[in-house]
Design a protein around this motif. Structure first.
Motif, mmCIF file in Angstrom:
data_model
loop_
_atom_site.group_PDB
_atom_site.id
_atom_site.type_symbol
_atom_site.label_atom_id
_atom_site.label_comp_id
_atom_site.label_asym_id
_atom_site.label_seq_id
_atom_site.Cartn_x
_atom_site.Cartn_y
_atom_site.Cartn_z
ATOM 1 N N ILE A 3 3.548 -17.387 35.418
ATOM 2 C CA ILE A 3 3.962 -17.505 34.019
ATOM 3 C C ILE A 3 4.960 -16.404 33.723
ATOM 4 O O ILE A 3 4.725 -15.242 34.034
ATOM 5 C CB ILE A 3 2.755 -17.374 33.073
ATOM 6 C CG1 ILE A 3 1.815 -18.554 33.270
ATOM 7 C CG2 ILE A 3 3.209 -17.291 31.620
ATOM 8 C CD1 ILE A 3 0.602 -18.495 32.397
ATOM 9 N N ARG A 4 6.084 -16.779 33.129
ATOM 10 C CA ARG A 4 7.091 -15.793 32.762
ATOM 11 C C ARG A 4 7.133 -15.636 31.249
ATOM 12 O O ARG A 4 6.937 -16.590 30.506
ATOM 13 C CB ARG A 4 8.476 -16.214 33.272
ATOM 14 C CG ARG A 4 8.539 -16.336 34.791
ATOM 15 C CD ARG A 4 9.953 -16.587 35.270
ATOM 16 N NE ARG A 4 9.954 -16.746 36.727
ATOM 17 C CZ ARG A 4 9.946 -15.741 37.578
ATOM 18 N NH1 ARG A 4 9.919 -14.500 37.116
ATOM 19 N NH2 ARG A 4 9.944 -15.949 38.878
ATOM 20 N N SER A 5 7.379 -14.423 30.831
ATOM 21 C CA SER A 5 7.449 -14.145 29.399
ATOM 22 C C SER A 5 8.850 -14.426 28.897
ATOM 23 O O SER A 5 9.771 -13.671 29.149
ATOM 24 C CB SER A 5 7.091 -12.680 29.144
ATOM 25 O OG SER A 5 7.215 -12.374 27.782
ATOM 26 N N GLU A 6 8.999 -15.581 28.198
ATOM 27 C CA GLU A 6 10.298 -15.940 27.634
ATOM 28 C C GLU A 6 10.223 -16.068 26.121
ATOM 29 O O GLU A 6 11.209 -16.331 25.458
ATOM 30 C CB GLU A 6 10.786 -17.264 28.233
ATOM 31 C CG GLU A 6 10.993 -17.191 29.742
ATOM 32 C CD GLU A 6 11.422 -18.520 30.301
ATOM 33 O OE1 GLU A 6 11.312 -19.519 29.555
ATOM 34 O OE2 GLU A 6 11.854 -18.567 31.450
ATOM 35 N N ARG A 7 9.052 -15.908 25.583
ATOM 36 C CA ARG A 7 8.859 -16.117 24.145
ATOM 37 C C ARG A 7 9.282 -14.881 23.377
ATOM 38 O O ARG A 7 8.865 -13.776 23.663
ATOM 39 C CB ARG A 7 7.384 -16.409 23.896
ATOM 40 C CG ARG A 7 7.011 -16.617 22.450
ATOM 41 C CD ARG A 7 5.581 -17.151 22.386
ATOM 42 N NE ARG A 7 5.106 -17.166 21.020
ATOM 43 C CZ ARG A 7 4.469 -16.168 20.472
ATOM 44 N NH1 ARG A 7 4.243 -15.079 21.158
ATOM 45 N NH2 ARG A 7 4.040 -16.243 19.222
ATOM 46 N N GLN A 8 10.138 -15.076 22.400
ATOM 47 C CA GLN A 8 10.571 -13.984 21.560
ATOM 48 C C GLN A 8 10.315 -14.350 20.117
ATOM 49 O O GLN A 8 10.625 -15.446 19.682
ATOM 50 C CB GLN A 8 12.075 -13.700 21.738
ATOM 51 C CG GLN A 8 12.407 -13.202 23.144
ATOM 52 C CD GLN A 8 13.882 -12.906 23.280
ATOM 53 O OE1 GLN A 8 14.683 -13.380 22.480
ATOM 54 N NE2 GLN A 8 14.224 -12.134 24.271
ATOM 55 N N LEU A 146 5.833 -20.432 8.454
ATOM 56 C CA LEU A 146 4.748 -19.557 8.894
ATOM 57 C C LEU A 146 4.697 -19.434 10.410
ATOM 58 O O LEU A 146 4.372 -18.373 10.954
ATOM 59 C CB LEU A 146 3.404 -20.087 8.387
ATOM 60 C CG LEU A 146 3.141 -19.983 6.885
ATOM 61 C CD1 LEU A 146 1.928 -20.825 6.505
ATOM 62 C CD2 LEU A 146 2.933 -18.534 6.474
ATOM 63 N N CYS A 147 5.001 -20.521 11.101
ATOM 64 C CA CYS A 147 4.873 -20.587 12.567
ATOM 65 C C CYS A 147 6.236 -20.861 13.175
ATOM 66 O O CYS A 147 6.402 -21.786 13.973
ATOM 67 C CB CYS A 147 3.878 -21.675 12.959
ATOM 68 S SG CYS A 147 2.325 -21.607 12.043
ATOM 69 N N VAL A 148 7.206 -20.055 12.808
ATOM 70 C CA VAL A 148 8.595 -20.335 13.133
ATOM 71 C C VAL A 148 8.869 -20.356 14.633
ATOM 72 O O VAL A 148 9.788 -21.034 15.092
ATOM 73 C CB VAL A 148 9.512 -19.302 12.431
ATOM 74 C CG1 VAL A 148 9.309 -17.913 12.997
ATOM 75 C CG2 VAL A 148 10.974 -19.714 12.509
ATOM 76 N N ASP A 149 8.051 -19.643 15.425
ATOM 77 C CA ASP A 149 8.280 -19.620 16.869
ATOM 78 C C ASP A 149 7.310 -20.514 17.638
ATOM 79 O O ASP A 149 7.206 -20.418 18.848
ATOM 80 C CB ASP A 149 8.205 -18.185 17.397
ATOM 81 C CG ASP A 149 6.951 -17.457 16.980
ATOM 82 O OD1 ASP A 149 6.241 -17.986 16.107
ATOM 83 O OD2 ASP A 149 6.682 -16.363 17.511
ATOM 84 N N PHE A 150 6.605 -21.393 16.921
ATOM 85 C CA PHE A 150 5.697 -22.343 17.577
ATOM 86 C C PHE A 150 6.487 -23.552 18.078
ATOM 87 O O PHE A 150 7.500 -23.923 17.491
ATOM 88 C CB PHE A 150 4.638 -22.859 16.591
ATOM 89 C CG PHE A 150 3.527 -21.892 16.315
ATOM 90 C CD1 PHE A 150 3.649 -20.539 16.558
ATOM 91 C CD2 PHE A 150 2.331 -22.348 15.789
ATOM 92 C CE1 PHE A 150 2.627 -19.648 16.290
ATOM 93 C CE2 PHE A 150 1.293 -21.473 15.517
ATOM 94 C CZ PHE A 150 1.450 -20.120 15.763
ATOM 95 N N PRO A 151 5.991 -24.224 19.125
ATOM 96 C CA PRO A 151 6.560 -25.526 19.491
ATOM 97 C C PRO A 151 6.402 -26.495 18.322
ATOM 98 O O PRO A 151 5.351 -26.512 17.665
ATOM 99 C CB PRO A 151 5.701 -25.951 20.692
ATOM 100 C CG PRO A 151 5.158 -24.675 21.247
ATOM 101 C CD PRO A 151 4.946 -23.776 20.064
ATOM 102 N N PRO A 152 7.408 -27.290 17.999
ATOM 103 C CA PRO A 152 7.345 -28.209 16.845
ATOM 104 C C PRO A 152 6.132 -29.134 16.870
ATOM 105 O O PRO A 152 5.603 -29.490 15.819
ATOM 106 C CB PRO A 152 8.648 -29.001 16.952
ATOM 107 C CG PRO A 152 9.566 -28.120 17.727
ATOM 108 C CD PRO A 152 8.705 -27.377 18.697
#
Length: 221
Positions: A3-8, A146-152
């Motif tokens: 698993i790579r950390s790509e989430r910002q 509220l969950c702007v960086d969540f998957p749609p």
């Protein structure tokens, strides 16, 4: 598998927590009358009594409101809270942003969170539904905020579980359940992100899936 950390997390510098328990307690930008009074000369203002001056610019109402909200919510940075409050007074905000601020103001395990949740619902109410509730479209926009960086698909799944479409009216009980679910998702993702950082001892930006899976299983069960 690794698993790579790509989430910002995107910046939310322009969306700051603010205000508290009742929708109509959020101050609006100064009215035209109040704004025009700012053109009064210094000598005219000096003729006013202390109470007349404070009343003319609604200063007393704002001060009472911010102190009430400060004591009800007990933020860890009270001066910053007061600063944000008065920035909101001067700039004004949309109902959606005010609703967002209500929800983000306090932690979910605080009693004041539920007061703020009621205020968030009331802020969005009566705009499209004749006062009968918030629409699914409004709730979708709020959840995305509220969950702007969540998957749609996560946000969409909330409305699916509630069996509501964008045109449906959502009662407060379902509104609260949906908001609560997204905040729990956010808390879980934040926990996993912290765990990932702790496990990535070499700062390589990647760890074996099995390591993360086993650690999560041990922590949660």
């Amino acid at each position: 598998m690794v698993i790579r950390s790509e989430r910002q997390r995107p910046s939310t510098a322009n969306v700051k927590s603010n205000t508290g328990p009742a929708a109509n307690s959020i101050p609006q930008a100064p009215t035209q009358a109040a704004s025009s009074s700012l053109s009064y000369s210094g000598s005219d203002l000096l003729k006013l009594s202390s109470q007349e001056y404070l009343d003319k610019f609604n200063v007393t109402a704002y001060l009472k409101d911010v102190i009430t909200l400060l004591l009800e919510n007990r933020p860890s940075q009270p001066v910053a809270f007061i600063s944000d409050y008065f920035k909101n007074v001067v700039q004004g905000t949309s109902p959606m942003i005010r609703s967002y601020r209500y929800i983000k103001l306090t932690k979910i395990n605080r009693i004041s969170f539920w007061d703020n949740l009621v205020a968030a619902y009331a802020t969005l109410d009566d705009r499209k539904c004749g006062g009968m509730g918030v629409t699914g479209a409004d709730m979708r926009r709020l959840l995305h905020l509220l969950c702007v960086d969540f998957p749609p698909e996560i946000v969409s799944s909330v409305l699916t579980v509630l069996d509501r479409t964008d045109t449906c009216v959502i009662p407060f009980s379902q509104f609260a359940a949906g908001i609560y679910a997204c905040i729990m998702y956010e808390d879980f993702f934040a926990y996993v992100e912290r765990l990932f950082t702790e496990l990535d001892v070499t700062n390589s930006g990647s760890i074996p899936v099995s390591l993360l899976s086993d650690t999560l299983h041990t922590a949660l069960y």
